[in-house]
Design an enzyme around this catalytic site. Structure first.
Site, PDB file in Angstrom:
ATOM      1  N   GLY A  56     -21.939   4.069  -0.447  1.00 45.69           N
ATOM      2  CA  GLY A  56     -20.980   4.673  -1.368  1.00 45.69           C
ATOM      3  C   GLY A  56     -20.679   3.755  -2.539  1.00 45.69           C
ATOM      4  CE  LYS A  83      -4.431   1.103   0.409  1.00 50.28           C
ATOM      5  NZ  LYS A  83      -5.554   0.421  -0.239  1.00 50.28           N
TER       6      LYS A  83
HETATM    7  P1  NAI Z   1     -17.371   5.707  -0.068  1.00 55.04           P
HETATM    8  O1  NAI Z   1     -16.710   6.883   0.549  1.00 55.04           O
HETATM    9  O2  NAI Z   1     -17.754   5.745  -1.507  1.00 55.04           O
HETATM   10  O3  NAI Z   1     -18.704   5.342   0.755  1.00 55.04           O
HETATM   11  C1  NAI Z   1     -18.768   5.301   2.139  1.00 55.04           C
HETATM   12  C2  NAI Z   1     -20.187   5.688   2.545  1.00 55.04           C
HETATM   13  O4  NAI Z   1     -20.323   5.503   3.941  1.00 55.04           O
HETATM   14  C3  NAI Z   1     -20.534   7.137   2.235  1.00 55.04           C
HETATM   15  O5  NAI Z   1     -21.794   7.187   1.600  1.00 55.04           O
HETATM   16  C4  NAI Z   1     -20.574   7.782   3.618  1.00 55.04           C
HETATM   17  O6  NAI Z   1     -21.482   8.859   3.692  1.00 55.04           O
HETATM   18  C5  NAI Z   1     -21.021   6.607   4.472  1.00 55.04           C
HETATM   19  N1  NAI Z   1     -20.737   6.732   5.892  1.00 55.04           N
HETATM   20  C6  NAI Z   1     -19.686   7.361   6.488  1.00 55.04           C
HETATM   21  N2  NAI Z   1     -19.804   7.255   7.828  1.00 55.04           N
HETATM   22  C7  NAI Z   1     -20.919   6.540   8.078  1.00 55.04           C
HETATM   23  C8  NAI Z   1     -21.567   6.104   9.262  1.00 55.04           C
HETATM   24  N3  NAI Z   1     -21.078   6.368  10.470  1.00 55.04           N
HETATM   25  N4  NAI Z   1     -22.709   5.405   9.142  1.00 55.04           N
HETATM   26  C9  NAI Z   1     -23.239   5.127   7.932  1.00 55.04           C
HETATM   27  N5  NAI Z   1     -22.665   5.524   6.769  1.00 55.04           N
HETATM   28  C10 NAI Z   1     -21.524   6.219   6.851  1.00 55.04           C
HETATM   29  O7  NAI Z   1     -16.414   4.463   0.238  1.00 55.04           O
HETATM   30  P2  NAI Z   1     -16.357   3.073  -0.523  1.00 55.04           P
HETATM   31  O8  NAI Z   1     -15.385   3.125  -1.630  1.00 55.04           O
HETATM   32  O9  NAI Z   1     -17.755   2.598  -0.788  1.00 55.04           O
HETATM   33  O10 NAI Z   1     -15.696   2.146   0.597  1.00 55.04           O
HETATM   34  C11 NAI Z   1     -16.444   1.718   1.720  1.00 55.04           C
HETATM   35  C12 NAI Z   1     -15.590   0.779   2.564  1.00 55.04           C
HETATM   36  O11 NAI Z   1     -15.185  -0.334   1.782  1.00 55.04           O
HETATM   37  C13 NAI Z   1     -14.307   1.397   3.107  1.00 55.04           C
HETATM   38  O12 NAI Z   1     -14.037   0.818   4.365  1.00 55.04           O
HETATM   39  C14 NAI Z   1     -13.256   0.967   2.107  1.00 55.04           C
HETATM   40  O13 NAI Z   1     -11.970   0.933   2.688  1.00 55.04           O
HETATM   41  C15 NAI Z   1     -13.758  -0.423   1.791  1.00 55.04           C
HETATM   42  N6  NAI Z   1     -13.310  -0.927   0.495  1.00 55.04           N
HETATM   43  C16 NAI Z   1     -13.609  -0.268  -0.656  1.00 55.04           C
HETATM   44  C17 NAI Z   1     -13.193  -0.759  -1.874  1.00 55.04           C
HETATM   45  C18 NAI Z   1     -13.596  -0.090  -3.152  1.00 55.04           C
HETATM   46  O14 NAI Z   1     -13.414  -0.708  -4.218  1.00 55.04           O
HETATM   47  N7  NAI Z   1     -14.157   1.112  -3.146  1.00 55.04           N
HETATM   48  C19 NAI Z   1     -12.358  -1.967  -1.970  1.00 55.04           C
HETATM   49  C20 NAI Z   1     -12.171  -2.656  -0.706  1.00 55.04           C
HETATM   50  C21 NAI Z   1     -12.623  -2.118   0.477  1.00 55.04           C
END
Ligand code: NAI
Length: 355
Positions: free
Chosen positions: A177, A78
């Protein structure tokens, strides 16, 4: 460094500074026994350097586990750039990052992550070939992580509820998200009922309007009376405060580092809740990267991501047979693969020295 709480025998941690562009970055190579370390480049305005180091150490370890559990020929790595992507990201800075990656001679291959995009990788590729997203197909958005989480949910539902479909099942999705929202779409298509929470009311309103989801508050999601909880927002959400309140019997989601501490796995088990390791459920991205060198048409990538269902089923079956948790089983499988690969490497090295 060696006594850092997140240090886990990492092979190499490089701190780099480029005066001309202001780049300040850390690259962590956790384990390369299985192949070059693969993992995204995160750009984030960390409050201090210690937080950046903790992040890169923890996330690179997770990448080793993702690749190893999926039997892919990569190690875990990373990188983090300390800075605000909206303010500090320039083509010059990205090229400096690319040169840093190039200087590692292919031991580290990067990808997009929080704060970086496929377009940023294209800039880095002007000076290094060690990035994901290099093919035309890879430019098309494909929600591979969400699809992988769906596969893990299907396997867990079959194992624990003996059901071949998700029809009528209640699934709570935390965070709507890049991962959570497409996951909701897949679940809805398969007839599941959705309970959703997000701190952004626009996102929950969209899920209610488009997918008929029931919206609950960010705290109420833990207690929701559902069959599956899919954490897709933040890490460390399985902790002393939340585990006693969980309404679901299965936890399977896309968020990285869902357990606040390793002991929370046992705490979940004591409550009869099965936790599918995050690094298995959310391994879609590394499988997608591997497909770039095999066949990265969307159909082939999704078919490949489907292996997460079979791997999850295998882990759950072994856990049921041994009385361990799925995380203990998966961790052991990973450790055995790493040890076998390291031993094979030592053997080859000593054979060539002897020769
Ligand atoms: P993102 O930023 O697009 O979405 C996260 C969502 O969670 C947002 O809509 C945000 O408003 C919401 N959120 C934040 N705090 C919150 C809370 N306390 N309660 C409810 N909702 C809340 O992020 P993404 O890309 O969807 O990633 C989500 C998770 O998955 C992260 O932990 C990331 O590390 C993990 N991840 C993502 C990958 C990817 O391809 N995007 C790959 C592997 C893991």
């Amino acid at each position: 460094m060696f006594s850092h709480p997140e240090y886990d025998g990492h092979e190499r941690v490089v701190h780099a500074h480029d005066a001309a562009t202001g780049l300040r970055a850390i690259v962590a190579l956790h384990d390369t026994s299985l192949g070059p370390a693969f993992g995204g480049c995160r750009m984030y305005p960390y409050a201090d350097e210690a937080l950046a180091l903790a992040d890169v150490l923890r996330l690179s370890r997770g990448m080793t586990y993702k690749a190893a559990i999926c039997e892919l020929p990569y190690g875990g790595g990373k990188s983090v750039i300390l800075g605000d992507p909206r303010r500090d990201k320039t083509p010059e800075l990205l090229r400096a990052m690319g040169r840093l990656i190039e200087s590692l001679g292919g031991r580290y291959v990067t990808a997009d992550d929080v704060g970086t995009t496929l377009a940023d990788l294209a800039v880095m590729r002007e000076v290094t070939k060690h990035t994901a997203g290099a093919t035309a197909s890879a430019q098309a958005p494909l929600a591979v992580t969400a699809y992988g989480v769906l596969m893990a949910i299907e396997a867990a539902v079959r194992h624990y509820y003996q059901r071949d479909t998700l029809e009528g099942l209640r699934v709570a999705v935390q965070g709507l998200g890049n991962v959570g929202y497409p996951l909701c779409g897949h679940l809805r298509e398969r007839g599941a009922e959705l309970v959703v929470a997000d701190v952004d009311p626009a996102r929950t309103a969209k899920a209610a309007a488009e997918l008929g989801a029931e919206v609950v508050g960010p705290e109420a999601i833990y207690e929701a009376s559902v069959d599956v909880l899919a954490p897709c927002a933040l890490g460390a959400i399985l902790n002393d405060r939340t585990v006693p309140r969980l309404g679901a019997r299965l936890v399977v989601g896309g968020a990285n580092n869902q357990l606040a501490e390793p002991r929370h796995d046992a705490m979940l088990a004591a409550r009869g809740i099965a936790y599918v390791p995050d690094y298995l459920a959310n391994a879609g991205g590394v499988i997608d990267f591997h497909q770039e060198s095999v066949d990265d048409s969307p159909e082939a990538v999704l078919r490949s991501v489907e292996r997460i269902r079979g791997i999850t089923a295998g882990v759950l079956a072994r856990a049921a047979a041994s009385g361990e948790t799925p995380l203990q089983v998966a961790d052991r499988i990973v450790r055995e693969r790493l040890q076998a690969a390291a031993a094979a490497r030592r053997h080859t090295a000593s054979a060539s020295t002897a020769g």
